[in-house]
Design an enzyme around this catalytic site. Structure first.
Site, short mmCIF file in Angstrom:
data_model
loop_
_atom_site.label_atom_id
_atom_site.label_comp_id
_atom_site.label_asym_id
_atom_site.label_seq_id
_atom_site.Cartn_x
_atom_site.Cartn_y
_atom_site.Cartn_z
N HIS A 144 -7.14 -3.91 0.95
CA HIS A 144 -6.71 -4.64 -0.25
C HIS A 144 -5.23 -4.38 -0.54
O HIS A 144 -4.47 -5.31 -0.83
CB HIS A 144 -7.55 -4.24 -1.45
CG HIS A 144 -6.94 -4.64 -2.77
ND1 HIS A 144 -7.00 -5.93 -3.27
CD2 HIS A 144 -6.22 -3.92 -3.67
CE1 HIS A 144 -6.35 -5.99 -4.42
NE2 HIS A 144 -5.86 -4.78 -4.70
N CYS A 186 -7.38 -12.44 -5.67
CA CYS A 186 -6.88 -11.89 -4.40
C CYS A 186 -7.69 -12.47 -3.25
O CYS A 186 -8.92 -12.55 -3.33
CB CYS A 186 -6.97 -10.37 -4.41
SG CYS A 186 -6.46 -9.58 -2.87
N ASP A 214 11.50 5.64 12.85
CA ASP A 214 12.56 6.45 12.25
C ASP A 214 13.00 7.50 13.26
O ASP A 214 12.41 7.64 14.34
CB ASP A 214 12.10 7.08 10.94
CG ASP A 214 10.89 8.00 11.11
OD1 ASP A 214 10.52 8.27 12.26
OD2 ASP A 214 10.33 8.43 10.09
N ASP A 224 10.05 0.48 3.39
CA ASP A 224 8.89 1.12 4.01
C ASP A 224 8.41 2.25 3.12
O ASP A 224 9.20 2.87 2.40
CB ASP A 224 9.20 1.65 5.41
CG ASP A 224 9.95 2.99 5.38
OD1 ASP A 224 9.29 4.04 5.25
OD2 ASP A 224 11.20 2.98 5.48
N CYS A 239 -11.73 -8.12 -1.51
CA CYS A 239 -12.01 -8.81 -2.76
C CYS A 239 -12.92 -10.02 -2.56
O CYS A 239 -13.62 -10.43 -3.50
CB CYS A 239 -10.70 -9.24 -3.43
SG CYS A 239 -9.76 -7.84 -4.11
N CYS A 252 -7.95 -11.17 -0.20
CA CYS A 252 -8.20 -10.19 0.88
C CYS A 252 -9.68 -10.10 1.21
O CYS A 252 -10.55 -10.48 0.41
CB CYS A 252 -7.64 -8.82 0.50
SG CYS A 252 -8.64 -7.87 -0.67
#
Length: 432
Positions: free
Chosen positions: A397, A366, A115, A310, A371, A368
């Site tokens: 996660h 999930c 930015d 974002d 998990c 990930c």
């Protein structure tokens, strides 16, 4: 809108050689058939492609807090953001340039966005837009760093060493060139919610002039060889100002468009402003929504043609023990760590005592790392004990959750089932 309505930018003018962005492209590969403006696309950059819609994770100080680039990649992350203001203050953009730019400095080596620095400067002077939505209108005097805003730029006091610095459109572009992100933004003023329309109007028009000066410097420095510049739509919550600002961005040779500024004091107003603005923006350019990352807000934005989002929310939430969950958590588990009368949210607080003896993962469906390997009880222990690993695992996660969300949204757009997909992620109580 007639060009005469933009006479406030005539004194600045366009660069003689408008950038052509030879190493960038945005291709729409599928448009929704359900009557919405949702679409799937590919944003091509020198450091790789980004499938859209997509979520940009915030690595504010050249780091997504607590996570390595490898962990981000393994969780499906395609693009990250770093902050011009914070990197200008420390360690300095010259050092980052000497280290090979952000991709080499951070080790991410993929598409990146910076930015302009304006949001942080102005939020530290007025309070952030996110604070407005939470009803926090002002900052305490001791937290203010903004000294002055003028046609030249913004003068502020560094939180690092107390020195006085001035960020201009030209210096913002130079700093972002040195940082080396693929996508960079013009300098603008993010006006607070609680100001008069007259100030929002004058600020917006100054941001337009700053946008042209940013473009001129971008062309002078020949940044187009490895960077693409986005213009920013301002105008607060006023439809006529938003129309004027979208016309400015649409008719100026930016590569992409970003929706910025104050989006209102509540979610309904924010959604209205986003829908109005996105509808008027060119569809042959990628559209980015600045600073928004709630699940409901993403589904709304996607329906209205937003390509990228974002927000610090997923990782900031994770560091404090907040784990993002889909609708089925509330349908099958339901407590959220408290009683069944607890208010349904998009996340659960793993610090709550009912998770102390809960042997289940956050979400059994999930994929990930967290998990697959850890229980709610262990995460609860880490967070209550103040162990950094707890925040890292929950953040991981949440990153996987957001990437899974965006992947499933892209699939739903292609199959024409976006509303059905939303019902899997958003509990009806959240729409009440």
């Amino acid at each position: 809108m007639p060009a005469a309505s933009l006479t406030h930018i005539e004194s600045v003018g366009l660069p003689s050689d408008a950038p052509s962005y030879p190493f960038f492209a945005f291709d729409i590969v599928h448009e929704s058939t359900d009557g919405s403006d949702a679409c799937c696309g590919v944003l091509r950059t020198p450091h790789g492609d980004v499938e859209t819609p997509n979520f940009v994770f915030c690595g504010t100080k050249a780091s997504v807090k607590g996570l390595t680039p490898e962990q981000l990649r393994e969780a499906g992350t395609q693009i990250v953001l770093s902050n011009t203001y914070h990197l200008l203050v420390w360690p300095g953009s010259e050092l980052v340039e000497d280290m090979g730019g952000l991709q080499e400095f951070t080790g991410f080596r993929g598409p990146m966005l910076t930015d302009s620095g304006g949001y942080q400067i102005f939020s530290m002077g007025h309070g952030s837009v996110s604070s407005e939505i939470k009803g926090q209108r002002t900052l305490p005097d001791e937290m203010r760093s903004l000294i002055d805003i003028s046609e030249e730029g913004a003068t502020f006091r560094s939180y690092w060493d107390g020195s006085v610095k001035t960020l201009t459109p030209e210096s913002s572009i130079l700093v972002q060139k040195q940082l080396g992100a693929d996508i960079i933004l013009v300098l603008d003023e993010c006006t607070p919610f609680n100001v008069e329309k007259s100030y929002t109007e004058s600020s917006m028009r100054r941001s337009h002039r700053w946008g042209l000066r940013s473009l001129q410097e971008f062309s002078r420095l020949d940044c187009q060889q490895r960077q693409a510049l986005y213009g920013i739509v301002q105008g607060g919550t006023c439809p006529s100002l938003r129309d004027e600002s979208t016309h400015f961005v649409n008719t100026t040779p930016f590569f992409g468009s970003a929706i910025g500024g104050s989006l209102g004091a509540d979610r309904a107003t924010m959604h209205s402003v986003v829908a109005l603005t996105a509808k008027s923006l060119r569809r042959d350019r990628p559209i980015h929504l600045l600073g928004i990352g709630g699940v409901r807000d993403i589904f709304h934005g996607v329906r209205h043609g937003i390509d990228t989002f974002d927000c610090v929310h997923p990782t900031r939430l994770g560091r404090h023990g907040g784990a993002l969950v889909r609708r089925d958590f509330w349908d099958t588990d339901g407590s959220g760590g408290g009683s069944r009368s607890d208010k349904v949210k998009e996340h659960i607080n793993l610090k709550k005592s009912p998770f102390k003896r809960d042997s289940r993962p956050i979400d059994a469906s999930c994929g990930c790392y967290t998990c697959r390997n850890f229980s709610r009880a262990y995460l609860h222990h880490l967070l209550k004990a103040g162990e950094q690993l707890g925040g890292t695992l929950v953040s991981l996660h949440n990153v996987f959750f957001m990437n899974r969300l965006m992947r499933d949204i892209r699939s739903a757009i292609r199959s024409g089932t976006l509303d059905e997909e939303r019902s899997k992620w958003v509990h009806p109580a959240l729409d009440a």
